[in-house]
Design a protein around this motif. Sequence first.
Motif, PDB file in Angstrom:
ATOM      1  N   ALA A  36     -14.107  -1.181  -9.150  1.00 37.16           N
ATOM      2  CA  ALA A  36     -13.248  -0.952  -7.979  1.00 37.16           C
ATOM      3  C   ALA A  36     -13.638   0.342  -7.261  1.00 37.16           C
ATOM      4  O   ALA A  36     -13.621   0.400  -6.032  1.00 37.16           O
ATOM      5  CB  ALA A  36     -11.784  -0.905  -8.406  1.00 37.16           C
ATOM      6  N   ALA A  37     -14.014   1.359  -8.014  1.00 36.03           N
ATOM      7  CA  ALA A  37     -14.432   2.618  -7.398  1.00 36.03           C
ATOM      8  C   ALA A  37     -15.710   2.438  -6.598  1.00 36.03           C
ATOM      9  O   ALA A  37     -15.846   2.978  -5.489  1.00 36.03           O
ATOM     10  CB  ALA A  37     -14.620   3.687  -8.469  1.00 36.03           C
ATOM     11  N   ILE A  38     -16.643   1.656  -7.128  1.00 34.62           N
ATOM     12  CA  ILE A  38     -17.893   1.391  -6.401  1.00 34.62           C
ATOM     13  C   ILE A  38     -17.618   0.594  -5.129  1.00 34.62           C
ATOM     14  O   ILE A  38     -18.124   0.916  -4.049  1.00 34.62           O
ATOM     15  CB  ILE A  38     -18.899   0.663  -7.318  1.00 34.62           C
ATOM     16  CG1 ILE A  38     -19.385   1.610  -8.411  1.00 34.62           C
ATOM     17  CG2 ILE A  38     -20.074   0.117  -6.522  1.00 34.62           C
ATOM     18  CD1 ILE A  38     -20.169   0.932  -9.521  1.00 34.62           C
ATOM     19  N   THR A  41     -15.890   2.806  -2.544  1.00 31.16           N
ATOM     20  CA  THR A  41     -16.826   3.757  -1.944  1.00 31.16           C
ATOM     21  C   THR A  41     -17.720   3.066  -0.916  1.00 31.16           C
ATOM     22  O   THR A  41     -17.979   3.614   0.159  1.00 31.16           O
ATOM     23  CB  THR A  41     -17.670   4.433  -3.035  1.00 31.16           C
ATOM     24  OG1 THR A  41     -16.793   5.043  -3.994  1.00 31.16           O
ATOM     25  CG2 THR A  41     -18.576   5.493  -2.449  1.00 31.16           C
ATOM     26  N   ILE A  42     -18.173   1.872  -1.229  1.00 31.57           N
ATOM     27  CA  ILE A  42     -18.990   1.117  -0.274  1.00 31.57           C
ATOM     28  C   ILE A  42     -18.176   0.756   0.973  1.00 31.57           C
ATOM     29  O   ILE A  42     -18.656   0.892   2.103  1.00 31.57           O
ATOM     30  CB  ILE A  42     -19.583  -0.140  -0.944  1.00 31.57           C
ATOM     31  CG1 ILE A  42     -20.624   0.272  -1.986  1.00 31.57           C
ATOM     32  CG2 ILE A  42     -20.185  -1.082   0.088  1.00 31.57           C
ATOM     33  CD1 ILE A  42     -21.097  -0.858  -2.868  1.00 31.57           C
ATOM     34  N   LEU A  43     -16.925   0.308   0.773  1.00 34.74           N
ATOM     35  CA  LEU A  43     -16.076  -0.009   1.922  1.00 34.74           C
ATOM     36  C   LEU A  43     -15.802   1.237   2.765  1.00 34.74           C
ATOM     37  O   LEU A  43     -15.761   1.159   4.000  1.00 34.74           O
ATOM     38  CB  LEU A  43     -14.756  -0.626   1.455  1.00 34.74           C
ATOM     39  CG  LEU A  43     -14.822  -2.059   0.940  1.00 34.74           C
ATOM     40  CD1 LEU A  43     -13.462  -2.478   0.389  1.00 34.74           C
ATOM     41  CD2 LEU A  43     -15.282  -3.007   2.007  1.00 34.74           C
ATOM     42  N   LEU A  74      -7.742  -0.305   2.967  1.00 34.44           N
ATOM     43  CA  LEU A  74      -9.017  -0.421   2.257  1.00 34.44           C
ATOM     44  C   LEU A  74      -8.793  -0.590   0.752  1.00 34.44           C
ATOM     45  O   LEU A  74      -9.552  -1.311   0.093  1.00 34.44           O
ATOM     46  CB  LEU A  74      -9.904   0.785   2.546  1.00 34.44           C
ATOM     47  CG  LEU A  74     -10.494   0.834   3.948  1.00 34.44           C
ATOM     48  CD1 LEU A  74     -11.225   2.150   4.181  1.00 34.44           C
ATOM     49  CD2 LEU A  74     -11.428  -0.334   4.189  1.00 34.44           C
ATOM     50  N   LEU A  75      -7.764   0.038   0.216  1.00 35.67           N
ATOM     51  CA  LEU A  75      -7.432  -0.171  -1.196  1.00 35.67           C
ATOM     52  C   LEU A  75      -6.979  -1.611  -1.437  1.00 35.67           C
ATOM     53  O   LEU A  75      -7.342  -2.220  -2.452  1.00 35.67           O
ATOM     54  CB  LEU A  75      -6.349   0.808  -1.643  1.00 35.67           C
ATOM     55  CG  LEU A  75      -6.811   2.212  -1.959  1.00 35.67           C
ATOM     56  CD1 LEU A  75      -5.615   3.135  -2.133  1.00 35.67           C
ATOM     57  CD2 LEU A  75      -7.671   2.217  -3.210  1.00 35.67           C
ATOM     58  N   GLU A  76      -6.180  -2.137  -0.528  1.00 33.91           N
ATOM     59  CA  GLU A  76      -5.753  -3.546  -0.653  1.00 33.91           C
ATOM     60  C   GLU A  76      -6.951  -4.488  -0.530  1.00 33.91           C
ATOM     61  O   GLU A  76      -7.016  -5.495  -1.239  1.00 33.91           O
ATOM     62  CB  GLU A  76      -4.709  -3.884   0.409  1.00 33.91           C
ATOM     63  CG  GLU A  76      -3.351  -3.290   0.155  1.00 33.91           C
ATOM     64  CD  GLU A  76      -2.554  -4.019  -0.917  1.00 33.91           C
ATOM     65  OE1 GLU A  76      -2.982  -5.084  -1.400  1.00 33.91           O
ATOM     66  OE2 GLU A  76      -1.492  -3.506  -1.269  1.00 33.91           O
ATOM     67  N   LEU A  77      -7.885  -4.164   0.327  1.00 33.52           N
ATOM     68  CA  LEU A  77      -9.104  -4.968   0.461  1.00 33.52           C
ATOM     69  C   LEU A  77      -9.937  -4.891  -0.816  1.00 33.52           C
ATOM     70  O   LEU A  77     -10.498  -5.902  -1.258  1.00 33.52           O
ATOM     71  CB  LEU A  77      -9.905  -4.503   1.674  1.00 33.52           C
ATOM     72  CG  LEU A  77     -11.083  -5.371   2.099  1.00 33.52           C
ATOM     73  CD1 LEU A  77     -10.620  -6.780   2.468  1.00 33.52           C
ATOM     74  CD2 LEU A  77     -11.804  -4.730   3.265  1.00 33.52           C
ATOM     75  N   TRP A  91       3.159  -0.398  -0.485  1.00 29.74           N
ATOM     76  CA  TRP A  91       3.596   0.990  -0.638  1.00 29.74           C
ATOM     77  C   TRP A  91       2.998   1.650  -1.869  1.00 29.74           C
ATOM     78  O   TRP A  91       2.779   2.860  -1.885  1.00 29.74           O
ATOM     79  CB  TRP A  91       5.114   1.068  -0.612  1.00 29.74           C
ATOM     80  CG  TRP A  91       5.607   0.624   0.732  1.00 29.74           C
ATOM     81  CD1 TRP A  91       6.283  -0.521   1.023  1.00 29.74           C
ATOM     82  CD2 TRP A  91       5.389   1.285   1.984  1.00 29.74           C
ATOM     83  NE1 TRP A  91       6.506  -0.604   2.374  1.00 29.74           N
ATOM     84  CE2 TRP A  91       5.972   0.492   2.990  1.00 29.74           C
ATOM     85  CE3 TRP A  91       4.755   2.468   2.359  1.00 29.74           C
ATOM     86  CZ2 TRP A  91       5.948   0.842   4.326  1.00 29.74           C
ATOM     87  CZ3 TRP A  91       4.736   2.814   3.695  1.00 29.74           C
ATOM     88  CH2 TRP A  91       5.328   2.008   4.662  1.00 29.74           C
ATOM     89  N   TRP A  92       2.719   0.860  -2.898  1.00 29.72           N
ATOM     90  CA  TRP A  92       1.996   1.414  -4.051  1.00 29.72           C
ATOM     91  C   TRP A  92       0.566   1.758  -3.648  1.00 29.72           C
ATOM     92  O   TRP A  92       0.023   2.780  -4.062  1.00 29.72           O
ATOM     93  CB  TRP A  92       2.010   0.452  -5.229  1.00 29.72           C
ATOM     94  CG  TRP A  92       3.335   0.421  -5.921  1.00 29.72           C
ATOM     95  CD1 TRP A  92       4.249  -0.591  -5.882  1.00 29.72           C
ATOM     96  CD2 TRP A  92       3.896   1.443  -6.740  1.00 29.72           C
ATOM     97  NE1 TRP A  92       5.351  -0.250  -6.629  1.00 29.72           N
ATOM     98  CE2 TRP A  92       5.148   0.991  -7.177  1.00 29.72           C
ATOM     99  CE3 TRP A  92       3.464   2.699  -7.157  1.00 29.72           C
ATOM    100  CZ2 TRP A  92       5.981   1.756  -8.005  1.00 29.72           C
ATOM    101  CZ3 TRP A  92       4.284   3.449  -7.980  1.00 29.72           C
ATOM    102  CH2 TRP A  92       5.520   2.980  -8.389  1.00 29.72           C
ATOM    103  N   ALA A  93      -0.034   0.917  -2.840  1.00 29.47           N
ATOM    104  CA  ALA A  93      -1.378   1.218  -2.340  1.00 29.47           C
ATOM    105  C   ALA A  93      -1.340   2.468  -1.460  1.00 29.47           C
ATOM    106  O   ALA A  93      -2.254   3.302  -1.509  1.00 29.47           O
ATOM    107  CB  ALA A  93      -1.936   0.027  -1.562  1.00 29.47           C
TER     108      ALA A  93
END
Length: 118
Positions: A36-38, A41-43, A74-77, A91-93
């Motif tokens: 998810a971090a990778i 970062t790409i997004l 972007l986190l949701e994506l 809201w958590w995102a």
Amino acid sequence: MRFIMQTAINMAVFLACALLFPNGFILENMTVAALAAIVLTILNRLLKPVLMTLALPLVIISLGAFSLIINAALLELTAYFVPGFAFTSFWWAFLVAVLMTVANLIFMDQTRIEMRRQ
């Protein structure tokens, strides 16, 4: 080097948020956190500049606060692309996006790494 630092900070924030918010943030294991971090970062490198340009009037009107909404989106994506990584609500995102922004402000200024040879 900046890509690796950004990915490491994202992964650390994901792991910390999984421990702090077990009801709102779902993270299966460390491998999922790394993936998810990778992806995030790409997004951030590819999609975020386009979104910030398109939303520039809203960012200006809100004095930059709308960029947190973009980060949360972007986190949701990222959660859409990575199985085992999810939020129970937007809201958590948003909360994780705020924490990631703070972590990036603290740690990404340390981009200069000096190596001395003796």
